[in-house]
Design a protein around this motif. Structure first.
Motif, PDB file in Angstrom:
ATOM      1  N   ASN A   5      -3.078   2.103  -8.549  1.00 25.88           N
ATOM      2  CA  ASN A   5      -4.347   1.505  -8.967  1.00 25.88           C
ATOM      3  C   ASN A   5      -5.141   0.995  -7.794  1.00 25.88           C
ATOM      4  OD1 ASN A   5      -3.122  -0.970  -8.470  1.00 25.88           O
ATOM      5  ND2 ASN A   5      -3.829  -1.906 -10.363  1.00 25.88           N
ATOM      6  N   PHE A   6      -6.336   0.495  -8.116  1.00 26.78           N
ATOM      7  CA  PHE A   6      -7.250   0.010  -7.090  1.00 26.78           C
ATOM      8  C   PHE A   6      -7.233  -1.509  -7.115  1.00 26.78           C
ATOM      9  CE2 PHE A   6     -11.309  -1.409  -5.447  1.00 26.78           C
ATOM     10  CZ  PHE A   6     -11.393  -0.672  -4.279  1.00 26.78           C
ATOM     11  N   ILE A   7      -7.037  -2.134  -5.967  1.00 24.07           N
ATOM     12  CA  ILE A   7      -7.043  -3.602  -5.909  1.00 24.07           C
ATOM     13  C   ILE A   7      -7.965  -4.086  -4.787  1.00 24.07           C
ATOM     14  CG2 ILE A   7      -4.705  -3.927  -6.864  1.00 24.07           C
ATOM     15  CD1 ILE A   7      -3.684  -4.346  -3.966  1.00 24.07           C
ATOM     16  N   SER A   8      -8.473  -5.294  -4.959  1.00 21.31           N
ATOM     17  CA  SER A   8      -9.219  -5.953  -3.887  1.00 21.31           C
ATOM     18  C   SER A   8      -8.182  -6.460  -2.892  1.00 21.31           C
ATOM     19  CB  SER A   8      -9.982  -7.152  -4.438  1.00 21.31           C
ATOM     20  OG  SER A   8     -10.760  -6.742  -5.526  1.00 21.31           O
ATOM     21  N   ILE A   9      -8.515  -6.457  -1.616  1.00 18.07           N
ATOM     22  CA  ILE A   9      -7.527  -6.938  -0.645  1.00 18.07           C
ATOM     23  C   ILE A   9      -8.089  -8.021   0.270  1.00 18.07           C
ATOM     24  CG2 ILE A   9      -6.057  -4.878  -0.678  1.00 18.07           C
ATOM     25  CD1 ILE A   9      -7.384  -4.087   2.035  1.00 18.07           C
ATOM     26  N   LYS A  84       4.036  -8.419  -6.798  1.00 14.70           N
ATOM     27  CA  LYS A  84       4.857  -7.259  -6.443  1.00 14.70           C
ATOM     28  C   LYS A  84       4.403  -6.583  -5.158  1.00 14.70           C
ATOM     29  CE  LYS A  84       2.572  -4.769 -10.138  1.00 14.70           C
ATOM     30  NZ  LYS A  84       2.685  -4.099 -11.409  1.00 14.70           N
ATOM     31  N   VAL A  85       5.352  -5.898  -4.567  1.00  9.30           N
ATOM     32  CA  VAL A  85       5.114  -5.223  -3.291  1.00  9.30           C
ATOM     33  C   VAL A  85       4.320  -3.940  -3.562  1.00  9.30           C
ATOM     34  CG1 VAL A  85       6.205  -4.090  -1.309  1.00  9.30           C
ATOM     35  CG2 VAL A  85       7.234  -6.163  -2.292  1.00  9.30           C
ATOM     36  N   PHE A  86       3.273  -3.736  -2.772  1.00  8.84           N
ATOM     37  CA  PHE A  86       2.494  -2.497  -2.895  1.00  8.84           C
ATOM     38  C   PHE A  86       2.483  -1.762  -1.576  1.00  8.84           C
ATOM     39  CE2 PHE A  86      -0.726  -5.732  -1.710  1.00  8.84           C
ATOM     40  CZ  PHE A  86      -1.302  -5.130  -0.603  1.00  8.84           C
ATOM     41  N   ARG A  87       2.107  -0.494  -1.666  1.00  7.99           N
ATOM     42  CA  ARG A  87       1.926   0.328  -0.477  1.00  7.99           C
ATOM     43  C   ARG A  87       0.525   0.920  -0.536  1.00  7.99           C
ATOM     44  NH1 ARG A  87       4.284   5.983   0.344  1.00  7.99           N
ATOM     45  NH2 ARG A  87       3.691   6.357   2.501  1.00  7.99           N
ATOM     46  N   ILE A  88      -0.216   0.790   0.553  1.00  6.47           N
ATOM     47  CA  ILE A  88      -1.592   1.296   0.585  1.00  6.47           C
ATOM     48  C   ILE A  88      -1.600   2.814   0.784  1.00  6.47           C
ATOM     49  CG2 ILE A  88      -3.772   1.300   1.892  1.00  6.47           C
ATOM     50  CD1 ILE A  88      -3.348  -1.643   2.528  1.00  6.47           C
ATOM     51  N   LEU A  89      -2.264   3.502  -0.131  1.00  6.27           N
ATOM     52  CA  LEU A  89      -2.420   4.955   0.002  1.00  6.27           C
ATOM     53  C   LEU A  89      -3.751   5.247   0.684  1.00  6.27           C
ATOM     54  CD1 LEU A  89      -1.292   5.969  -3.605  1.00  6.27           C
ATOM     55  CD2 LEU A  89       0.111   5.820  -1.548  1.00  6.27           C
ATOM     56  N   GLU A  90      -4.757   4.447   0.333  1.00  4.42           N
ATOM     57  CA  GLU A  90      -6.074   4.646   0.944  1.00  4.42           C
ATOM     58  C   GLU A  90      -6.788   3.307   1.034  1.00  4.42           C
ATOM     59  OE1 GLU A  90     -10.130   7.127   0.081  1.00  4.42           O
ATOM     60  OE2 GLU A  90      -8.290   7.801  -0.931  1.00  4.42           O
ATOM     61  N   HIS A  91      -7.294   3.024   2.215  1.00 10.57           N
ATOM     62  CA  HIS A  91      -7.978   1.755   2.450  1.00 10.57           C
ATOM     63  C   HIS A  91      -9.489   1.962   2.285  1.00 10.57           C
ATOM     64  CE1 HIS A  91      -9.164  -1.588   5.512  1.00 10.57           C
ATOM     65  NE2 HIS A  91      -9.173  -2.043   4.275  1.00 10.57           N
ATOM     66  N   LEU A  99     -18.723  -7.692  -0.787  1.00  9.77           N
ATOM     67  CA  LEU A  99     -18.582  -7.990   0.649  1.00  9.77           C
ATOM     68  C   LEU A  99     -17.171  -7.679   1.160  1.00  9.77           C
ATOM     69  CD1 LEU A  99     -20.284 -11.536   0.563  1.00  9.77           C
ATOM     70  CD2 LEU A  99     -21.296  -9.445   1.499  1.00  9.77           C
ATOM     71  N   TYR A 100     -16.210  -7.565   0.236  1.00 10.57           N
ATOM     72  CA  TYR A 100     -14.796  -7.441   0.639  1.00 10.57           C
ATOM     73  C   TYR A 100     -14.275  -6.015   0.480  1.00 10.57           C
ATOM     74  CZ  TYR A 100     -14.500  -8.179  -4.422  1.00 10.57           C
ATOM     75  OH  TYR A 100     -14.681  -8.104  -5.774  1.00 10.57           O
ATOM     76  N   GLY A 101     -13.125  -5.781   1.024  1.00 15.01           N
ATOM     77  CA  GLY A 101     -12.510  -4.458   0.989  1.00 15.01           C
ATOM     78  C   GLY A 101     -11.513  -4.315  -0.155  1.00 15.01           C
ATOM     79  N   GLY A 102     -11.033  -3.093  -0.313  1.00 16.49           N
ATOM     80  CA  GLY A 102     -10.043  -2.831  -1.355  1.00 16.49           C
ATOM     81  C   GLY A 102      -9.115  -1.718  -0.907  1.00 16.49           C
ATOM     82  N   ALA A 103      -8.214  -1.340  -1.796  1.00 19.29           N
ATOM     83  CA  ALA A 103      -7.282  -0.269  -1.453  1.00 19.29           C
ATOM     84  C   ALA A 103      -6.761   0.387  -2.717  1.00 19.29           C
ATOM     85  CB  ALA A 103      -6.117  -0.821  -0.645  1.00 19.29           C
TER      86      ALA A 103
END
Length: 218
Positions: A5-9, A84-91, A99-103
């Motif tokens: 899924n897509f999350i704000s980071i 939970k632990v996530f792994r970024i597939l695409e930043h 104004l903020y980023g996601g992944a």
């Protein structure tokens, strides 16, 4: 299959573990915006670890538990909890219109079986380390309920080591990692304490009697 899924980071130079309580002071406009939108949608956000100014691949999602304080200028003190632990597939450098980023992330299978003997050894090692360092730490749970994630920040790991542990997805692996680390640092720390003691004793007037000096002819 782990879901994507897509999350704000909110990248930070720390490692957050599942179950950990993390208190944050939010002052940058983009993160004030991120927190406000997560609160409105009751959504978690991700904290990927930053090492040497680089956003790493792994991080942990956190849920906002409460806003402790809201300042007049919009800054906030918030209480969050690691999920939970996530792994970024695409930043994604900047979320459209924000104004903020996601992944785009996935959540690797993370096995948390109990390993009582190993866990006791690690806990004993941590207490031994704290005794040497003259630190007193009490945990919020009973000893037998403590997981590697509860113990990791108390074992004297560096940021790189904490991040290595974050990537281990089996409880037994994480406990083994902590055990090896403690076996390495405890003797070093004990030696440091002895060294400090020797340095402290130097320069004091030693109470020598002639008998201590030996009677050998010079």
């Amino acid at each position: 299959m782990s879901m994507t899924n897509f999350i704000s980071i909110f990248p930070l130079g720390i490692v957050v573990y599942p179950g950990e309580q993390l208190n944050l002071h939010i002052f940058e406009p983009r993160y004030k915006q991120l927190v406000t939108s997560c609160l409105a949608e009751n959504k978690p956000f991700g904290i990927p670890t930053v090492i040497n100014n680089k956003i790493m691949e792994y991080g942990t999602t956190v849920q906002i538990k409460k806003v402790e304080k809201l300042y007049r200028n919009g800054e906030m003190d918030i209480v969050t909890e690691g999920e939970k632990v996530f792994r970024i597939l695409e930043h994604v450098k900047q979320v459209p219109g924000k104004l903020y980023g996601g992944a785009i992330v996935n959540y690797p299978e993370n096995e948390g079986n109990v390993h009582a003997r190993l866990q006791r050894e690690v806990l004993q090692g941590i207490r031994e380390l704290h005794t040497i360092l003259q630190i007193h730490k009490s945990f919020k749970k009973d000893d037998n309920l403590l997981l590697s994630y509860d113990l990791a920040h108390h074992a004297g790991l560096s940021l790189d080591e904490e991040y290595e542990l974050l990537q281990l997805l089996y409880e037994a692996q994480r406990l083994e990692y902590l055990k090896r680390h403690l076996h390495k640092v405890i003797p070093m720390m004990a030696e440091m304490e002895r060294l400090k003691e020797r340095v402290r004793l130097n320069g004091h007037f030693k109470n020598l009697s002639a008998g201590d000096l030996g009677t050998g002819e010079v």
